[in-house]
Design an enzyme around this catalytic site. Sequence first.
Site, PDB file in Angstrom:
ATOM      1  N   TYR A 155       0.800  -1.237   0.000  1.00 52.06           N
ATOM      2  CA  TYR A 155       0.000   0.000   0.000  1.00 52.06           C
ATOM      3  C   TYR A 155       0.830   1.285   0.000  1.00 52.06           C
ATOM      4  CZ  TYR A 155      -3.730  -3.317   1.017  1.00 52.06           C
ATOM      5  OH  TYR A 155      -4.617  -4.359   0.939  1.00 52.06           O
ATOM      6  N   HIS A 214      -8.842   1.759  -5.870  1.00 56.09           N
ATOM      7  CA  HIS A 214      -8.069   0.801  -5.078  1.00 56.09           C
ATOM      8  C   HIS A 214      -6.600   1.154  -5.197  1.00 56.09           C
ATOM      9  CE1 HIS A 214     -11.563  -1.594  -4.325  1.00 56.09           C
ATOM     10  NE2 HIS A 214     -11.866  -1.474  -5.602  1.00 56.09           N
TER      11      HIS A 214
HETATM   12  O1  CA2 Z   1      -6.110  -1.844  -2.787  1.00 57.04           O
HETATM   13  C1  CA2 Z   1      -6.994  -1.332  -2.124  1.00 57.04           C
HETATM   14  O2  CA2 Z   1      -7.143  -0.137  -1.998  1.00 57.04           O
HETATM   15  C2  CA2 Z   1      -7.971  -2.231  -1.344  1.00 57.04           C
HETATM   16  O3  CA2 Z   1      -9.264  -1.630  -1.407  1.00 57.04           O
HETATM   17  C3  CA2 Z   1      -7.460  -2.273   0.075  1.00 57.04           C
HETATM   18  C4  CA2 Z   1      -8.234  -3.225   0.978  1.00 57.04           C
HETATM   19  C5  CA2 Z   1      -8.364  -4.606   0.340  1.00 57.04           C
HETATM   20  O4  CA2 Z   1      -9.230  -5.413   1.135  1.00 57.04           O
HETATM   21  C6  CA2 Z   1      -8.932  -4.512  -1.069  1.00 57.04           C
HETATM   22  O5  CA2 Z   1      -8.973  -5.817  -1.610  1.00 57.04           O
HETATM   23  C7  CA2 Z   1      -8.073  -3.630  -1.936  1.00 57.04           C
HETATM   24  C8  CA2 Z   1      -7.524  -3.395   2.307  1.00 57.04           C
HETATM   25  C9  CA2 Z   1      -7.376  -2.125   3.061  1.00 57.04           C
HETATM   26  C10 CA2 Z   1      -6.428  -2.359   4.167  1.00 57.04           C
HETATM   27  O6  CA2 Z   1      -5.593  -1.246   4.238  1.00 57.04           O
HETATM   28  C11 CA2 Z   1      -4.389  -1.375   4.843  1.00 57.04           C
HETATM   29  C12 CA2 Z   1      -3.493  -0.376   4.589  1.00 57.04           C
HETATM   30  C13 CA2 Z   1      -2.247  -0.445   5.153  1.00 57.04           C
HETATM   31  C14 CA2 Z   1      -1.903  -1.501   5.960  1.00 57.04           C
HETATM   32  C15 CA2 Z   1      -2.819  -2.512   6.211  1.00 57.04           C
HETATM   33  C16 CA2 Z   1      -4.078  -2.434   5.651  1.00 57.04           C
END
Ligand code: CA2
Length: 147
Positions: A24, A101
Site C-alpha cells: 500500500y 483501489h
Molecule cells: O487496494 C486497495 O485499496 C484495497 O481496497 C485495500 C483493501 C483490500 O481489502 C482490497 O482488496 C483492496 C484493504 C485495506 C487495508 O488497508 C491497509 C493499509 C495499510 C496496511 C494494512 C491495511
Amino acid sequence: MRTTIYILNGPNLNLLGKRQPEIYGNETLDDVQTQCQKTANAADMDIKLMQSNHEGQIVDWIQEARDNAAGIIINPAALTHTSIAVLDALNTFDGPVIEVHVSQIHKRESFRHHSYVSMRADAVIAGCGVQGYALATQRMAQLLTEK
Ligand code: CA2
C-alpha cells in the site's frame, strides 16, 4: 458555494502508510487528503475525506452525500468484495461515483477480483497507489463539468 466531493474509505485504510508498505506504499490518508484538496482547488471544488471501519457508517455517509455532495470517490476496502449494502446505498446516489483501489486487485487473490461497487461505479482506478485518489479527483472534476 463550492462543489463538494466525498472521498470515502473503508475498513483498515486508517493504517495506510503505517503497515504493509510493500502493498500500500508509505503515504497516509492525511497525505491523500492534501493531494486531493490540491487537485480539487484547481477545479474550484472542496473534498471531504472520511474513513470508517464500520459498514453501516459508510452506508450513512453515502446517504448523507445525497444532499451534501456532487460526487463520491470511494475505496470500500474489503467491503468492495462483500457489501451489497454499500452497492444499494450507492445506487440511491444520483451523481458520479468513482471506485479507487490503491493496489492492483486483479493481480492479487481471486477473492479480490470481484467488486460489487463496480456495478455502480462510473470509473474504476486500481494499482496506481495513493495517486489513484488524485486521479479520481481530476476525473470527477471533468465529469461534473460535462454534466
Ligand atoms: O487496494 C486497495 O485499496 C484495497 O481496497 C485495500 C483493501 C483490500 O481489502 C482490497 O482488496 C483492496 C484493504 C485495506 C487495508 O488497508 C491497509 C493499509 C495499510 C496496511 C494494512 C491495511
